[in-house]
Scaffold this active site. Structure first.
Site, PDB file in Angstrom:
ATOM      1  N   LYS A   1      51.690  37.715  39.516  1.00  0.00           N
ATOM      2  CA  LYS A   1      50.618  38.876  39.348  1.00  0.00           C
ATOM      3  C   LYS A   1      50.004  39.232  40.443  1.00  0.00           C
ATOM      4  O   LYS A   1      50.156  40.566  41.068  1.00  0.00           O
ATOM      5  CB  LYS A   1      50.018  38.555  38.164  1.00  0.00           C
ATOM      6  CG  LYS A   1      48.979  40.034  37.856  1.00  0.00           C
ATOM      7  CD  LYS A   1      47.795  39.912  36.569  1.00  0.00           C
ATOM      8  CE  LYS A   1      46.511  39.088  36.878  1.00  0.00           C
ATOM      9  NZ  LYS A   1      45.555  40.013  37.710  1.00  0.00           N
ATOM     10  N   ASN A   2      49.090  38.377  41.190  1.00  0.00           N
ATOM     11  CA  ASN A   2      48.316  38.925  41.994  1.00  0.00           C
ATOM     12  C   ASN A   2      48.930  39.211  43.323  1.00  0.00           C
ATOM     13  O   ASN A   2      48.320  39.543  44.242  1.00  0.00           O
ATOM     14  CB  ASN A   2      47.047  37.937  42.219  1.00  0.00           C
ATOM     15  CG  ASN A   2      46.254  38.193  41.033  1.00  0.00           C
ATOM     16  OD1 ASN A   2      46.363  39.266  40.128  1.00  0.00           O
ATOM     17  ND2 ASN A   2      45.049  37.539  40.727  1.00  0.00           N
TER      18      ASN A   2
ATOM     19  N   CYS B   1      38.731  43.552  34.662  1.00  0.00           N
ATOM     20  CA  CYS B   1      37.910  42.292  34.059  1.00  0.00           C
ATOM     21  C   CYS B   1      36.444  42.794  34.303  1.00  0.00           C
ATOM     22  O   CYS B   1      36.271  42.901  35.681  1.00  0.00           O
ATOM     23  CB  CYS B   1      38.429  41.059  34.259  1.00  0.00           C
ATOM     24  SG  CYS B   1      39.819  40.457  33.587  1.00  0.00           S
TER      25      CYS B   1
ATOM     26  N   ARG C   1      32.148  45.765  39.452  1.00  0.00           N
ATOM     27  CA  ARG C   1      32.993  44.908  40.533  1.00  0.00           C
ATOM     28  C   ARG C   1      32.971  46.258  41.564  1.00  0.00           C
ATOM     29  O   ARG C   1      33.782  47.009  41.901  1.00  0.00           O
ATOM     30  CB  ARG C   1      34.129  44.567  40.042  1.00  0.00           C
ATOM     31  CG  ARG C   1      34.250  43.562  39.284  1.00  0.00           C
ATOM     32  CD  ARG C   1      35.410  43.326  38.467  1.00  0.00           C
ATOM     33  NE  ARG C   1      36.573  42.526  39.471  1.00  0.00           N
ATOM     34  CZ  ARG C   1      37.733  41.973  39.306  1.00  0.00           C
ATOM     35  NH1 ARG C   1      37.824  42.132  38.061  1.00  0.00           N
ATOM     36  NH2 ARG C   1      38.560  41.575  40.053  1.00  0.00           N
TER      37      ARG C   1
ATOM     38  N   ASP D   1      39.533  31.805  39.216  1.00  0.00           N
ATOM     39  CA  ASP D   1      40.535  32.166  38.329  1.00  0.00           C
ATOM     40  C   ASP D   1      40.982  30.910  37.383  1.00  0.00           C
ATOM     41  O   ASP D   1      41.598  31.073  36.584  1.00  0.00           O
ATOM     42  CB  ASP D   1      41.592  32.913  38.746  1.00  0.00           C
ATOM     43  CG  ASP D   1      41.452  34.298  39.386  1.00  0.00           C
ATOM     44  OD1 ASP D   1      40.522  34.838  38.955  1.00  0.00           O
ATOM     45  OD2 ASP D   1      42.137  34.822  39.902  1.00  0.00           O
TER      46      ASP D   1
ATOM     47  N   ARG E   1      47.825  40.514  29.845  1.00  0.00           N
ATOM     48  CA  ARG E   1      47.615  41.390  31.373  1.00  0.00           C
ATOM     49  C   ARG E   1      48.289  40.337  32.355  1.00  0.00           C
ATOM     50  O   ARG E   1      48.638  40.884  33.297  1.00  0.00           O
ATOM     51  CB  ARG E   1      46.331  41.636  31.551  1.00  0.00           C
ATOM     52  CG  ARG E   1      45.786  42.719  30.912  1.00  0.00           C
ATOM     53  CD  ARG E   1      44.404  43.154  31.306  1.00  0.00           C
ATOM     54  NE  ARG E   1      44.288  43.320  33.085  1.00  0.00           N
ATOM     55  CZ  ARG E   1      43.342  42.880  33.616  1.00  0.00           C
ATOM     56  NH1 ARG E   1      42.284  42.501  32.961  1.00  0.00           N
ATOM     57  NH2 ARG E   1      43.337  42.938  34.875  1.00  0.00           N
TER      58      ARG E   1
END
Ligand code: EPU
Length: 424
Positions: free
Chosen positions: A22-23, A118, A126, A311, A403
């Site tokens: 995903k990232n 998040c 953030r 994470d 997600r």
């Protein structure tokens, strides 16, 4: 809102195929804004954040054609031009801010909503100050009005020497993307060097971008006029891999984890070995067996890559609840990424938080309970804990999980977890 019903304890056994990252996929997708030519991306993960990014790109004027299995996407440009990344398109996803650098580099203007995602940093939110301050050094001018960043540049961005004040994954990505089409040379110092960032630079290089990593955290980019048509396969998901490795150790199970290069998670694997897991690595696979007795560790600190990833902090904490003594984890990336602790306590965890350090008492027998997810990785941690708990647990708000984890419950079922999605 969907929930997971989990009946534990379960021991996992079998094979897990890791999905695309995903990232890595998110910045790579954002960077397609830089192109006039078509781009084909393979190994896309089928998770909610990717759908959100694809819709955002569509709203900005890209044509998106997905293959039948939705793992390959062809992105081409239409004549439609829109420079507004609206609040509704980025409110659920922090990575929405990654369209700013490419838009300003390609179109010289952008109106981008402050992103969502998040909540990991308590009251300080953030921030995106590093993104903004460093893009400014390439020539971007901006104003913040009504929750939007109104950004423009008079002409092409101009290469510069930039040292990030603190290591940031997203800011490094935004700057690399923007510098690809800037005039002249950009030198970025103190960059984040997560494998997902290297995947982004490999992708951009495949399209003719002139990017060179020099030394440990320095990236040199010479701007080009345009990028060529390209086809690229996205790397495997590092955090999904780590989550399944932790699950094998937690349940004293045995998993063969496929489609991920173990050399990219050496730190994580070394901690799994420290707790007693047996780990065998192959080129693109990991065989992991849980130990009879999980050993405690009293000095894990999350850190930028190649350190231990924030994470995986929540998932590793679940594992340490089962260790034979007291463990400590210090969270150094985000100020308040401990929201999962309250929920773990419902299962019987004995965890004490002081400042940014969690002290975890071991030998906990989790007992099933009702749990609520608060963010993506916390929700995975709760699922892991519920799998190792005795009795029935219900994990609510699994949209957080959706997600970032592709078909989580299907993959878990296949390796012996008693889990069911309850749709509402
Ligand atoms: N920070 C600032 N100002 C900025 C940018 C960051 O103060 O302008 C601070 C952050 O608040 C944080 C630290 O710097 O305390 C590091 O943040 P970073 O920018 O590195 O994180 P990010 O780019 O927002 C990415 C991942 C996160 C992952 C972090 C850290 C993506 C889409 N997101 O976020 O992944 O936790 O790096 O590794 O790549 C997840 O996948 O669950 C997730 C949250």
């Amino acid at each position: 809102m969907d929930k997971f019903l989990i009946k534990g304890p379960c021991k996992v056994n079998g094979t897990v195929n890791i999905s695309g990252s995903k990232n890595a996929a998110l910045p790579i997708l954002a960077s397609t804004i830089l192109f006039d030519k078509p781009v084909i991306l393979e190994n896309l993960p089928r998770v909610k954040d990717i759908d959100t990014m694809l819709s955002l790109l569509e709203s900005l004027g890209s044509k998106i054609v997905l293959s039948k299995n939705k793992r390959t996407v062809k992105i081409t440009k239409t004549k439609k031009k829109n420079f507004v990344a609206s609040y509704s398109s980025v409110k659920t996803m922090r990575a929405g801010v990654l369209v700013l650098g490419p838009m300003i580099a390609k179109h010289h203007k952008s109106i981008t909503s402050f992103p969502g995602g998040c909540v990991l940093n308590g009251n300080s939110g953030r921030p995106i100050n590093y993104h903004l301050n460093t893009l400014k050094k390439l020539g971007m001018q901006y104003e913040i009005k009504k929750g939007y960043i109104f950004a423009k540049t008079k002409a092409k961005l101009k290469g510069n020497f930039i040292k990030f004040p603190k290591i940031s994954v997203g800011a490094t990505e935004n700057l690399i993307m923007a510098a690809c089409l800037a005039k002249g040379k950009t030198i970025l110092k103190n960059c984040a060097i997560e494998p997902e960032i290297k995947d982004l630079t490999n992708f951009l290089r495949s399209a003719g971008a002139k990017i060179k990593w020099v030394g440990k955290r320095t990236c040199e980019i010479i701007g080009v006029n345009n990028l060529k048509e390209t086809k690229y396969s996205i790397m495997g998901d590092r955090i999904e891999t780590g989550t399944f490795c932790i699950l094998a150790a937690l349940t004293k199970g045995n998993l063969l984890i496929k489609n991920f290069k173990p050399k990219l998670i050496q730190t994580e694997l070394s901690f799994l070995k420290k707790v007693g897991a047996s780990v065998k690595t192959f080129k693109n696979e990991i065989q992991i067996k849980g130990p009879k007795q999980i050993k405690s560790i009293n000095n894990i600190s999350t850190k930028e890559y190649p350190g231990f990833p924030t994470d995986l902090q929540a998932q590793f904490m679940v594992l340490l609840c089962k260790a034979n003594g007291i463990s400590k984890i210090t969270e150094k990336i985000f100020q308040s990424r401990f929201i999962h602790v309250m929920e773990l306590q419902r299962l019987g965890a004995k965890i004490n938080i002081k400042n940014n350090t969690a002290t975890i008492e071991g030998n906990t027998e989790f007992k099933g309970a009702e749990l609520m997810s608060s963010d993506l990785r916390a929700s995975a941690a709760l699922v892991l804990a519920a799998i190792s708990a005795k009795g029935k647990s219900i994990v609510s708000r699994v949209y957080h999980c959706d997600r970032g984890y592709e078909k989580f419950e299907d993959k878990l079922k296949r390796i012996g977890v008693n889990i069911k999605r309850i749709s509402s």
